[in-house]
Design an enzyme around this catalytic site. Structure first.
Site, PDB file in Angstrom:
ATOM      1  N   ASP A   1       3.832 -58.910 -57.228  1.00  0.00           N
ATOM      2  CA  ASP A   1       4.521 -58.075 -58.215  1.00  0.00           C
ATOM      3  C   ASP A   1       5.629 -57.283 -57.533  1.00  0.00           C
ATOM      4  O   ASP A   1       5.370 -56.473 -56.644  1.00  0.00           O
ATOM      5  CB  ASP A   1       3.521 -57.115 -58.867  1.00  0.00           C
TER       6      ASP A   1
ATOM      7  N   TYR B   1      12.815 -51.868 -56.890  1.00  0.00           N
ATOM      8  CA  TYR B   1      12.229 -51.719 -55.554  1.00  0.00           C
ATOM      9  C   TYR B   1      13.180 -52.153 -54.450  1.00  0.00           C
ATOM     10  O   TYR B   1      12.997 -51.769 -53.288  1.00  0.00           O
ATOM     11  CB  TYR B   1      10.939 -52.531 -55.419  1.00  0.00           C
TER      12      TYR B   1
ATOM     13  N   LYS C   1      10.923 -57.094 -62.610  1.00  0.00           N
ATOM     14  CA  LYS C   1      11.166 -56.196 -63.737  1.00  0.00           C
ATOM     15  C   LYS C   1      12.637 -55.799 -63.785  1.00  0.00           C
ATOM     16  O   LYS C   1      13.280 -55.629 -62.744  1.00  0.00           O
ATOM     17  CB  LYS C   1      10.311 -54.929 -63.597  1.00  0.00           C
TER      18      LYS C   1
ATOM     19  N   HIS D   1      11.165 -52.675 -67.362  1.00  0.00           N
ATOM     20  CA  HIS D   1      10.434 -51.754 -66.494  1.00  0.00           C
ATOM     21  C   HIS D   1      10.044 -50.465 -67.221  1.00  0.00           C
ATOM     22  O   HIS D   1       8.925 -49.964 -67.061  1.00  0.00           O
ATOM     23  CB  HIS D   1      11.277 -51.429 -65.256  1.00  0.00           C
TER      24      HIS D   1
END
Length: 284
Positions: A47, A52, A77, A110
């Site tokens: 994931d 990120y 996401k 997200h």
């Protein structure tokens, strides 16, 4: 997929491994090594997210694993700054490029960002439906959506989210939203499954762990599994990554399950942002 890990059926006919490896807050330069360690231990569900900044490291680890792409379930996401349709399309192309793949197994919005873009997350979802119909996102879903956000999607769109990824742990059991997800055949993914470590010193959990001969983290992760949550704990320490994987050789009884669930603090237990007010990263 590793035969050790059970799967959850999704409403689109696909399945998802119930345990995965998360890379939230793993620095980009450390992501490849962290994911390689997870793959060696047996994880096949990874994931990540555009936010990120480490999708490329995930892709490098997967593509250099020697395993076929079909062995993996990869989630990413949509970043909060790319909710408008053309921006979402471009961002999704960038995700596939970073991961070095021509599809993702699951792609999520997200955050709903109801205070941005005129509150129109429906147009964003319609764009994800395009990716789904093209086969470039094998499943699509949402993250941090509450009952009223999901209700709008149900009323105004064609495809139900396969997954809703929400904060869930013993201090925020989020049972009302989990029940809503279940009633609408939306799988629940639980992020921050150990409340960023906060629950690991709780005396109820440490006592259950002592009796079970397991670590507090294993007990909490097992609690999630038995409740039907999909989880993806993260760690950069190989020992802990392996520890998080070894949760299928014991079972918590009803008393232990109830005692952990009773630790719920409601919204006071939340460690992350509130989905109704979260506005970080919106396009100005």
């Amino acid at each position: 997929m590793s035969s050790t890990i059970p799967t959850i059926s999704l409403n689109d006919g696909r399945t998802i491994p119930q345990l995965g490896f998360g890379v939230f807050q793993v620095p980009p330069e450390e992501t490849r090594a962290a994911v390689e360690t997870a793959i060696e231990i047996g994880y096949r569900h990874i994931d990540t997210a555009q936010m990120y900044g480490n999708e490329a490291g995930v892709g490098e680890a997967v593509n250099n694993s020697g395993l076929d792409r079909s062995e993996f379930f990869i989630t990413s996401k949509l970043n909060n700054g790319f909710h408008e349709p053309d921006d979402a399309r471009s961002a999704f192309d960038d995700t596939l490029k970073a991961l070095g793949t021509d599809y993702v197994d699951l792609f999520l919005i997200h955050w709903p960002m109801p205070a941005s873009y005129g509150g129109d997350f429906v147009q964003t979802w319609n764009t994800l439906e395009e990716f789904y119909r093209e086969g470039r996102a094998r499943s699509i879903g949402v993250s941090n959506f509450t009952q009223h956000h999901l209700g709008r999607l149900r009323a105004e769109t064609q495809v139900r989210p396969a997954v809703n990824q929400i904060e869930v742990h013993p201090y925020l059991t989020n049972d009302a939203l989990r029940a809503y997800n279940a009633d609408n055949e939306i799988a629940t993914e639980a992020y921050s499954p150990i409340a960023q470590g906060e629950v690991l010193t709780d005396p109820v959990i440490t006592e259950i762990a002592r009796q079970a001969g397991k670590t507090p983290a294993q007990v909490v992760l097992r609690w999630h599994i038995q409740r039907g949550d999909i989880i993806f704990p993260k760690s950069k320490t190989a020992e802990r990554v392996r520890e998080n994987f070894e949760i299928f050789d014991f079972e918590l009884d009803g008393g232990a399950m109830g005692s952990i669930t009773a630790l719920d603090r409601g919204d006071k237990g939340r460690t992350g942002a509130n989905p109704d007010t979260m506005n970080y990263g919106a396009k100005s």
